[in-house]
Write a protein that holds these residues in place. Structure first.
Motif, short mmCIF file in Angstrom:
data_model
loop_
_atom_site.label_atom_id
_atom_site.label_comp_id
_atom_site.label_asym_id
_atom_site.label_seq_id
_atom_site.Cartn_x
_atom_site.Cartn_y
_atom_site.Cartn_z
N ILE A 34 49.02 39.27 34.46
CA ILE A 34 48.86 40.72 34.29
C ILE A 34 49.99 41.23 33.43
CG2 ILE A 34 47.62 41.02 36.47
CD1 ILE A 34 50.22 41.99 37.72
N ASP A 35 49.75 42.36 32.74
CA ASP A 35 50.75 42.96 31.85
C ASP A 35 51.57 44.05 32.53
OD1 ASP A 35 50.17 41.43 29.59
OD2 ASP A 35 48.45 42.70 29.10
N THR A 89 52.92 38.50 33.93
CA THR A 89 53.37 38.14 35.28
C THR A 89 52.22 37.52 36.04
OG1 THR A 89 54.95 39.96 35.27
CG2 THR A 89 54.37 39.04 37.41
N LEU A 90 52.48 36.38 36.68
CA LEU A 90 51.43 35.69 37.43
C LEU A 90 51.15 36.42 38.73
CD1 LEU A 90 52.23 31.89 36.98
CD2 LEU A 90 50.36 33.21 35.97
N PRO A 99 39.83 44.44 35.99
CA PRO A 99 40.61 45.11 34.92
C PRO A 99 42.09 44.74 35.02
CG PRO A 99 39.17 46.66 36.06
CD PRO A 99 39.16 45.41 36.87
N SER A 100 42.75 44.80 33.87
CA SER A 100 44.20 44.57 33.75
C SER A 100 44.58 43.11 33.92
CB SER A 100 44.99 45.41 34.77
OG SER A 100 44.73 46.79 34.59
N VAL A 101 43.58 42.19 34.05
CA VAL A 101 43.89 40.77 34.10
C VAL A 101 43.77 40.20 32.69
CG1 VAL A 101 43.11 38.51 34.94
CG2 VAL A 101 43.21 40.48 36.50
N ARG A 102 44.80 39.52 32.24
CA ARG A 102 44.81 38.98 30.89
C ARG A 102 43.91 37.75 30.81
NH1 ARG A 102 50.90 38.69 28.55
NH2 ARG A 102 49.64 37.67 26.91
N GLN A 103 43.21 37.62 29.66
CA GLN A 103 42.38 36.44 29.42
C GLN A 103 43.14 35.37 28.65
OE1 GLN A 103 39.41 36.18 30.91
NE2 GLN A 103 39.98 38.20 31.76
N SER A 104 44.33 35.74 28.19
CA SER A 104 45.20 34.76 27.55
C SER A 104 46.62 35.00 28.03
CB SER A 104 45.13 34.90 26.03
OG SER A 104 46.02 33.98 25.40
N PRO A 105 47.18 34.05 28.75
CA PRO A 105 46.59 32.75 29.15
C PRO A 105 45.45 32.94 30.15
CG PRO A 105 48.69 33.08 30.25
CD PRO A 105 48.56 34.21 29.27
N ALA A 106 44.50 31.98 30.10
CA ALA A 106 43.29 32.10 30.92
C ALA A 106 43.60 31.86 32.38
CB ALA A 106 42.25 31.08 30.43
N PRO A 107 42.84 32.50 33.27
CA PRO A 107 43.01 32.24 34.71
C PRO A 107 42.70 30.77 35.03
CG PRO A 107 41.74 34.24 34.34
CD PRO A 107 41.84 33.56 33.02
N PHE A 108 43.33 30.27 36.07
CA PHE A 108 43.10 28.89 36.49
C PHE A 108 43.23 28.80 37.99
CE2 PHE A 108 47.53 29.42 35.36
CZ PHE A 108 48.23 28.82 36.41
N VAL A 109 42.69 27.71 38.56
CA VAL A 109 42.64 27.54 40.01
C VAL A 109 43.26 26.20 40.37
CG1 VAL A 109 41.15 27.43 42.05
CG2 VAL A 109 40.52 28.93 40.13
N TYR A 110 44.04 26.19 41.45
CA TYR A 110 44.57 24.96 42.02
C TYR A 110 44.05 24.82 43.44
CZ TYR A 110 48.03 24.38 38.29
OH TYR A 110 48.64 24.18 37.08
N GLN A 111 43.78 23.58 43.83
CA GLN A 111 43.44 23.27 45.21
C GLN A 111 44.75 22.88 45.89
OE1 GLN A 111 39.15 21.43 43.88
NE2 GLN A 111 40.11 20.54 45.65
N ARG A 112 45.27 23.80 46.65
CA ARG A 112 46.60 23.63 47.19
C ARG A 112 46.68 22.64 48.33
NH1 ARG A 112 50.31 27.57 45.93
NH2 ARG A 112 51.69 26.11 47.02
N ALA A 113 45.60 22.54 49.12
CA ALA A 113 45.67 21.65 50.27
C ALA A 113 44.26 21.30 50.75
CB ALA A 113 46.45 22.32 51.41
#
Length: 537
Positions: free
Chosen positions: A480-481, A423-424, A452-466
């Motif tokens: 997260i699982d 879940t994102l 902790p509890s953050v999955r590395q796959s898929p890897a975290p990513f960042v967007y510049q929203r505005a």
């Protein structure tokens, strides 16, 4: 001129109307009901039942006249001989009963019950015997020693009755208390429902019923004893016995008459139970994954079981209803009308909520244990019922949402896809334009890696929203699982973001300038890849 034909034509219609009126009057006279019988009773003893009319007097009027004559008898004349004299009143034949020279009443041939085999002579003899019995009873009422003896026996009987009732009540309470303690011990010994506890509860209920039935039987026996102990009320006691016996015979007769219908009902309900169990076994197999059927999903088996059980049992009850004893009586018809009226008046909102619940279940939008967000409510689903859904939020508050409201609101289910890519979870920060965006990206991903509890796959990513007027809006996405721990994980992620930015000297602030700074607010090229950002190879 034909005077005969003219007269016929002139008076034909009135003559026809007169003939019609005569026929109607004859029909009304022929259809007039027979008078209601009336019974003459003296000292609660039946003397005669009068059924015929005499000189225009109804049976009820004849009984009133006879009672008035009997009340006028003086005690000194009570032992005068009872004589019977043949009489004819108009077209009615019968006899008259005299006490000495005083007329009591008349008995006519029309007074014979047409449904019985009794003759008029037998009716006259029976009436004379009953009059003699009434005279003997009157003498007994004047016997003071007999009255005193009856009062004494009644007092003794009342004392015995009170003693027996007290014994039955107190003894029943003692036994009931002991059984209740036994039941409580059985309930405390087993945490689940046990057959012994069930038997104990049934025994307690039966004992209470037997106790009150025993008290009712003692009360009936006491009342019967008191009434039979006095001359005047002895016939009432006999009538009470006959009434009770008739009711018992009626119950036994009704039981045997309804026995075939009861057996049929038992067979129908047994077949219905077998079908319901088979459907339940099939749905259990689907729920456990041992069987797969198209259009039936494991998440919907609970609701499907309820619907099919309702249909199966409803059909079984509908088939068994005509065999139910008394199903054609007015009482059952009245109950059917009452239930139909209640369903009609209260079914509008109820059906709407139930249909909304079916939409939620069969759309598989959520299920028990999911972490969801509905409007401003965010929490774990604890119950998906037919009428409402219950959600417990992070503050341990139970929130009940009607299903009709639930289907009209967007539902965000954070647990639905947790088994695939997780879940994102997102975290937003706004940083000024003087901070290198590559460094901000790297700091956010570094903070995610330390959480902790953050999955590395898929890897975290960042967007510049505005790219706003005063700052750049960055949003970090992690998977997260365990969606149920979404809020604690988000709190830990926020803490790690603050630590990462503080460690590398990047301020998490979005300045609003009231005047243009002297120097341009830009990031020099040598600082584009400030740690922990890595330059491209």
């Amino acid at each position: 001129m034909d005077w005969t034909g003219l007269m016929f034509k002139r008076f034909r219609l009135p003559a026809f109307a007169l003939a019609l009126l005569l026929l109607m009057a004859g029909a009304v006279g022929a259809a007039s009901p027979a008078p209601e019988p009336a019974t003459l009773t003296v000292l609660n003893r039946e003397v005669i039942t009068m059924r015929g009319m005499v000189a225009g007097a109804t049976p009820a009027r004849r009984v009133e006249q006879a009672r008035a004559r009997i009340r006028e008898i003086r005690p000194a004349d009570i032992d005068d001989p009872i004589t019977i004299v043949a009489a004819q009143l108009g077209e009615a034949h019968g006899v008259q009963f005299f006490l000495g020279a005083r007329l009591l009443f008349s008995a006519m041939e029309d007074d014979v019950d047409p449904e019985s085999q009794q003759s008029f002579d037998a009716l006259v003899k029976q009436t004379q015997e009953r009059l003699e019995a009434v005279r003997a009873a009157w003498h007994q009422t004047q016997d003071r020693p007999l009255l005193l003896r009856s009062l004494l026996v009644s007092a003794i009987g009342t004392a015995v009755f009170l003693l027996l009732v007290w014994t039955a009540y107190r003894g029943g309470l003692w036994v009931l208390k002991w059984l209740q303690q036994w039941r409580d011990r059985m309930a405390a010994r087993y945490q689940h429902v046990d057959l012994g506890e069930f038997v104990a509860r049934v025994v307690v209920g039966i004992l209470q019923l037997v106790q009150w039935l025993l008290i009712a039987a003692l009360s009936y026996a006491w009342i019967r004893f008191l009434l039979g102990n006095f001359v005047v009320t002895a016939p009432v006691a006999d009538g009470l016995d006959r009434w009770l016996w008739e009711k018992l015979v009626w119950l036994v007769d009704g039981f045997f008459h309804s026995l075939p219908g009861v057996v049929t009902i038992v067979i129908i309900l047994a077949i219905t139970r077998a079908i319901a169990d088979a459907v339940g076994y099939l749905l259990d197999a689907i729920h456990q994954g041992r069987l797969k059927l198209p259009l039936v999903h494991p998440e919907t088996t609970t609701a499907t079981r309820r619907i099919l059980s309702l249909l199966v049992w409803g059909l079984g009850i509908a088939v068994a209803y005509p065999y139910l004893p008394g199903s054609e009586s007015d009482a059952f018809k009245g109950l059917s009308v009452l239930f139909g009226l209640m369903l009609t008046l209260g079914s509008t909102s109820l059906v709407a909520q139930a249909m909304s619940g079916l939409v939620i279940v069969y759309s598989r939008a959520l299920r028990k244990g999911d972490f969801v967000e509905v409007g401003e409510v965010q929490g774990v689903v604890t119950e998906v019922a037919s009428l409402a859904t219950k959600i417990v939020n992070v503050r341990n508050e139970e929130i009940t949402i009607p299903n009709s409201v639930l289907i009209s609101s967007p539902i965000r289910n954070y647990s639905k896809l947790a088994g695939t890519q997780g879940t994102l979870l997102t975290a937003k920060v706004t940083i000024g334009y003087d901070a290198p965006w590559r460094q901000v990206h790297a700091l956010l991903i570094e903070a995610a890696g330390k959480t902790p509890s953050v999955r590395q796959s898929p890897a975290p990513f960042v967007y510049q929203r505005a790219l706003s007027d005063f700052y750049v809006e960055y949003e970090l996405y992690v998977s997260i699982d365990r969606p149920l721990e979404r809020i604690p994980i988000l709190s830990a992620l926020h803490a790690n973001i603050q630590d990462a930015f503080n460690e590398h000297g990047v301020q998490i602030m979005s300045p609003h300038f009231f005047a243009q700074p002297a120097n341009a607010v830009v990031v020099p090229r040598p600082q584009w890849f400030a740690p922990p950002a890595q330059p491209p190879e």
